[in-house]
Design a protein around this motif. Structure first.
Motif, PDB file in Angstrom:
ATOM      1  N   GLY A  65      13.436  36.431  13.437  1.00 44.61           N
ATOM      2  CA  GLY A  65      13.222  37.770  13.823  1.00 44.61           C
ATOM      3  C   GLY A  65      14.587  38.577  13.709  1.00 44.61           C
ATOM      4  O   GLY A  65      15.605  38.061  13.768  1.00 44.61           O
ATOM      5  N   GLN A  66      14.390  39.982  13.604  1.00 45.06           N
ATOM      6  CA  GLN A  66      15.499  40.885  14.017  1.00 45.06           C
ATOM      7  C   GLN A  66      16.422  40.583  15.070  1.00 45.06           C
ATOM      8  O   GLN A  66      15.731  40.390  16.101  1.00 45.06           O
ATOM      9  CB  GLN A  66      15.348  42.319  13.854  1.00 45.06           C
ATOM     10  N   ARG A  67      17.600  40.263  15.093  1.00 41.01           N
ATOM     11  CA  ARG A  67      18.269  40.373  16.298  1.00 41.01           C
ATOM     12  C   ARG A  67      18.351  41.432  17.089  1.00 41.01           C
ATOM     13  O   ARG A  67      19.072  42.336  16.569  1.00 41.01           O
ATOM     14  CB  ARG A  67      19.803  39.610  16.123  1.00 41.01           C
ATOM     15  N   ALA A  68      17.819  41.498  18.273  1.00 42.00           N
ATOM     16  CA  ALA A  68      17.814  42.917  18.890  1.00 42.00           C
ATOM     17  C   ALA A  68      19.113  43.140  19.404  1.00 42.00           C
ATOM     18  O   ALA A  68      19.686  42.097  19.976  1.00 42.00           O
ATOM     19  CB  ALA A  68      16.688  43.006  19.877  1.00 42.00           C
ATOM     20  N   GLU A  69      19.332  44.437  19.231  1.00 41.69           N
ATOM     21  CA  GLU A  69      20.775  44.625  19.932  1.00 41.69           C
ATOM     22  C   GLU A  69      20.550  45.308  21.535  1.00 41.69           C
ATOM     23  O   GLU A  69      19.536  45.790  21.854  1.00 41.69           O
ATOM     24  CB  GLU A  69      21.283  46.033  19.430  1.00 41.69           C
ATOM     25  N   ASP A 120      20.507  31.842  20.407  1.00 46.24           N
ATOM     26  CA  ASP A 120      19.764  33.379  20.252  1.00 46.24           C
ATOM     27  C   ASP A 120      19.244  33.660  19.422  1.00 46.24           C
ATOM     28  O   ASP A 120      18.088  34.007  19.649  1.00 46.24           O
ATOM     29  CB  ASP A 120      21.335  34.310  20.366  1.00 46.24           C
ATOM     30  N   ASP A 121      19.268  33.041  18.370  1.00 49.78           N
ATOM     31  CA  ASP A 121      18.309  33.190  17.182  1.00 49.78           C
ATOM     32  C   ASP A 121      16.926  32.458  17.277  1.00 49.78           C
ATOM     33  O   ASP A 121      15.971  33.105  17.167  1.00 49.78           O
ATOM     34  CB  ASP A 121      18.639  32.710  15.869  1.00 49.78           C
ATOM     35  N   MET A 143      15.122  34.537  19.935  1.00 52.76           N
ATOM     36  CA  MET A 143      14.657  35.687  19.530  1.00 52.76           C
ATOM     37  C   MET A 143      13.382  35.520  18.510  1.00 52.76           C
ATOM     38  O   MET A 143      12.283  36.346  18.894  1.00 52.76           O
ATOM     39  CB  MET A 143      15.676  36.762  18.793  1.00 52.76           C
ATOM     40  N   MET A 144      13.446  34.323  17.782  1.00 52.09           N
ATOM     41  CA  MET A 144      12.421  34.022  17.116  1.00 52.09           C
ATOM     42  C   MET A 144      11.134  33.683  17.930  1.00 52.09           C
ATOM     43  O   MET A 144       9.936  34.046  17.805  1.00 52.09           O
ATOM     44  CB  MET A 144      12.571  32.738  16.246  1.00 52.09           C
ATOM     45  N   GLY A 198       9.650  36.639  19.354  1.00 50.40           N
ATOM     46  CA  GLY A 198       8.910  37.145  18.348  1.00 50.40           C
ATOM     47  C   GLY A 198       7.588  36.551  18.392  1.00 50.40           C
ATOM     48  O   GLY A 198       6.672  37.445  18.054  1.00 50.40           O
ATOM     49  N   THR A 239      10.278  40.815  21.656  1.00 51.28           N
ATOM     50  CA  THR A 239      11.739  40.715  21.396  1.00 51.28           C
ATOM     51  C   THR A 239      12.296  41.937  22.249  1.00 51.28           C
ATOM     52  O   THR A 239      13.570  41.744  22.452  1.00 51.28           O
ATOM     53  CB  THR A 239      12.029  40.722  19.766  1.00 51.28           C
ATOM     54  N   PHE A 283      14.032  41.368  25.618  1.00 47.56           N
ATOM     55  CA  PHE A 283      15.146  40.295  25.841  1.00 47.56           C
ATOM     56  C   PHE A 283      16.140  40.394  26.841  1.00 47.56           C
ATOM     57  O   PHE A 283      16.588  39.518  27.458  1.00 47.56           O
ATOM     58  CB  PHE A 283      15.630  39.991  24.527  1.00 47.56           C
TER      59      PHE A 283
END
Lengths: 379, 255
Positions: free
Chosen positions: A108-112, B120-121, B124-125, B128, B133, B136
């Protein structure tokens, strides 16, 4: 490859279930790429490929039998890291199940993290000051007013009082604290007399140890020691109980049942604390003075008979009233502070711990401040 | 062909003081299937689940999870077993002092040596996968009941466990949210081949996800089998429960 090797790195990697082999610009990955292998695979590949600086790297996956989400993310992580070094990557040869997993776990897009506004020092100081007056002080006064009102109303309204709750709280706050109050007061009384004995003996003023112990205990030490112990013991328990009730929505349930949480939860504790505190203070005084008398007997040869005889001259009715007034003020402050912080809890279990600590610290601070003010008034 | 058992219970008894809660419980859950444990309040579902999770000591009988006998399991072996299973608690059971991302990352940070960025990736996945997401950075106290559940599911599956235990996953969710949660659970089964043992009351959920049903009544197994077997059962407790389910089923078909 565009660059010659400057450092030697092994071109093969084998760990747990995975085997990797770098052949030119093709990295053959076989076996298993899961949580157990992902960390080693990523570290080895970056360490091996980066110094070679190839224009492109083919990740050949035909030998890969199993991949999980960590494996898929490890491949994506590699592509991203190598891409930043201008190394293009390409995945080939994956079986149908490997490709399905790669699609399923697409990164997924890494959220800021949203940027929070940071105020300047003056703005922050002003904000805190405003918060102190508008939220803390006003909140405390409103709670005090509310509890005092219901405390007075319920004195004359027997039906609204929960049966047995006052006795229950009196045992918890008062009776259960008696032993520790007696023990600590005795020890402190003994130590005060002991330390004074040396100085008084020098001036031949042994008998004044009675004045010192009796006056200090009756007007200051007795009420203060008792209040600090009760604040630590019962103030924390009140804050934790109310905070837990808040976190578990018990207070909301009371409200929706048409019950006032202040009246239902806090008022019985206030009654219990206000009623038991004078008795605890009397116990502390008796115990502390007994400790002092014992030290006077042992170190200054002042017998208990002489001590009691002198005490009759020293003791004033004012000291008793002072203790009584202080007991009521301290009881009110301890219950109010515990309840105030209990009601302000945020964020579950961690919040309960925080408000409990704060309640004890603030209650002890307020008790010492109030003691000083009352000490000046009754001087 | 013999199917692989992921959970096997034989003659399990459990009692608190003089009250018997589970009596001669025997059943199995199979690999790649969703096994639903059903029963009324006080039928012993939660006690059974806690025995399977190793939270209660087995006094009488036998239970094995992923081929490991839970009786006499050493602490190290129990921890190893925990690495291979995810648990989705009814309340979410997220740690309130940690943010959503930190909650989900916790097993990864503790049990793997993955680089922080890769963790972290993965977080987030997984967030998702449960459409969370955007949250977070929030803390559990800032989430709604449905959001809490989704984050809890993300945490339960963050290590891709082959076996997932779910305790009342649908409790407190609206029908739309419940349907999407069921779809997600089905995805975990179909796409990842995850085996799932679920305790639930929700009839619509049972219709959607159950491969196999274990019905508990007063601490005993009243029925073990597929949905059709359950619908045809003559056991009074099962009949009573599935009377509602049949009606629901018919309404679904009509709908």
């Amino acid at each position: 490859m565009t660059n010659n090797k400057k450092k030697h790195h092994p071109t093969s990697f084998r760990a747990q279930g995975i085997v990797c082999h770098l052949d030119g610009n093709t990295l053959h990955v076989s076996g298993k790429l899961s949580f157990d292998e992902a960390a080693g695979f990523v570290r080895w590949t970056l360490k091996t490929v980066r110094p070679l600086r190839p224009e492109r790297l083919i990740l050949e996956l035909s030998g890969l039998e199993y991949i999980d989400s960590a494996g898929v993310m490890a491949l994506a992580y590699l592509q991203n890291k190598l891409g930043k070094k201008k190394i293009k990557t390409e995945l080939t040869g994956g079986s149908e199940s490997i490709n399905e997993k790669t699609k399923l776990f697409s990164p997924g897009q890494r959220a800021e993290r949203p940027r929070s506004y940071r105020p300047g020092a003056f703005e922050y100081a002003g904000y805190r000051l405003h918060l102190f007056f508008s939220s803390y002080l006003m909140g405390f006064l409103i709670l005090a007013a509310n509890i005092s009102y219901w405390g007075l109303v319920d004195l004359f309204n027997k039906r609204s009082r929960r049966k047995g709750e006052f006795v229950n709280q009196a045992v918890l706050i008062g009776a259960n604290a008696a032993l520790i109050v007696v023990f600590l007061s005795f020890v402190i009384g003994y130590v005060i007399a002991l330390h004074s004995a040396g100085q008084l003996r020098v001036f031949g003023a042994n008998i004044f140890v009675v004045d010192l112990v009796v006056i200090s205990y009756m007007s200051q030490m007795g009420p203060l020691i008792t209040a600090i112990l009760v604040a630590g013991r019962s103030g924390s328990s009140i804050a934790a109980e109310i905070a837990t009730m808040q976190v578990t929505s018990e207070l909301d349930a009371l409200k929706t049942m048409g019950l006032n949480p202040n009246r239902f939860v806090v008022v019985p504790k206030l009654y219990a604390c206000m009623l038991t505190m004078p008795f605890l203070i009397v116990l502390a005084n008796v115990s502390g003075i007994t400790g002092g008398a014992m030290a006077a007997w042992v170190y200054l040869d002042i017998s208990p008979g002489i001590f009691i005889n002198r005490m009759e001259h020293v003791l004033q009715a004012k000291d008793l009233y002072t203790g009584l007034v202080k007991s009521q003020v301290f009881a009110g402050l301890i219950v109010l502070t515990g309840s105030f912080y209990g009601f302000r809890v945020e964020k579950g279990a961690e919040g309960v711990g925080k408000v409990t600590t704060t309640a004890v610290v603030v209650a002890i601070t307020l008790v010492i401040l109030a003691d000083s003010i009352l000490g000046v008034i009754f001087y | 062909m013999d199917r692989e058992k992921v959970v096997e219970v034989q003659g399990l008894h459990a009692a608190f003081d003089d009250t018997t809660v589970l009596s001669d419980i025997s059943f199995a859950a199979y690999k790649g299937e969703i096994t639903v444990i059903l029963g009324g309040s006080g039928s012993g579902k939660t006690t059974l689940l806690k025995h399977l999770l190793g939270l209660y000591h087995i006094v009488q009988g036998r239970a094995s999870v992923l081929g490991k006998d839970l009786s006499g399991l050493r602490e190290v072996e129990q921890v190893e077993l925990y690495h291979q299973m995810g648990v989705f608690y009814q309340s979410g059971a997220l740690l309130n002092s940690l943010s959503v991302a930190e909650n989900v990352a916790l097993p990864l940070a503790q049990h793997t040596r993955l680089p922080r960025e890769l963790i972290d990736d993965i977080v987030m996945m997984k967030l998702g996968l449960v459409n969370m997401t955007h949250a977070f950075h929030l803390y559990p106290s800032q989430l709604s009941g449905g959001m809490l559940k989704r984050v809890a599911l993300a945490r339960a599956i963050v290590m891709d466990p082959p076996l997932l235990f779910c305790d009342e996953p649908g409790a407190g969710l609206d029908p739309v949210m419940l349907e999407s949660l069921d779809a997600l659970i089905l995805n975990l089964k179909n796409m990842l081949g995850m085996s799932i043992v679920m305790v639930t009351h929700d009839v619509s959920s049972i219709l959607r996800v159950a491969d196999r049903i274990v019905f508990l009544d007063s601490g005993r197994v009243a029925l073990e089998g597929d949905l059709d077997t359950a619908l045809k059962s003559d056991h009074p407790a099962v009949k009573g429960f599935f009377g509602v389910l049949k009606h629901e089923h018919i309404r679904q078909i009509q709908g």
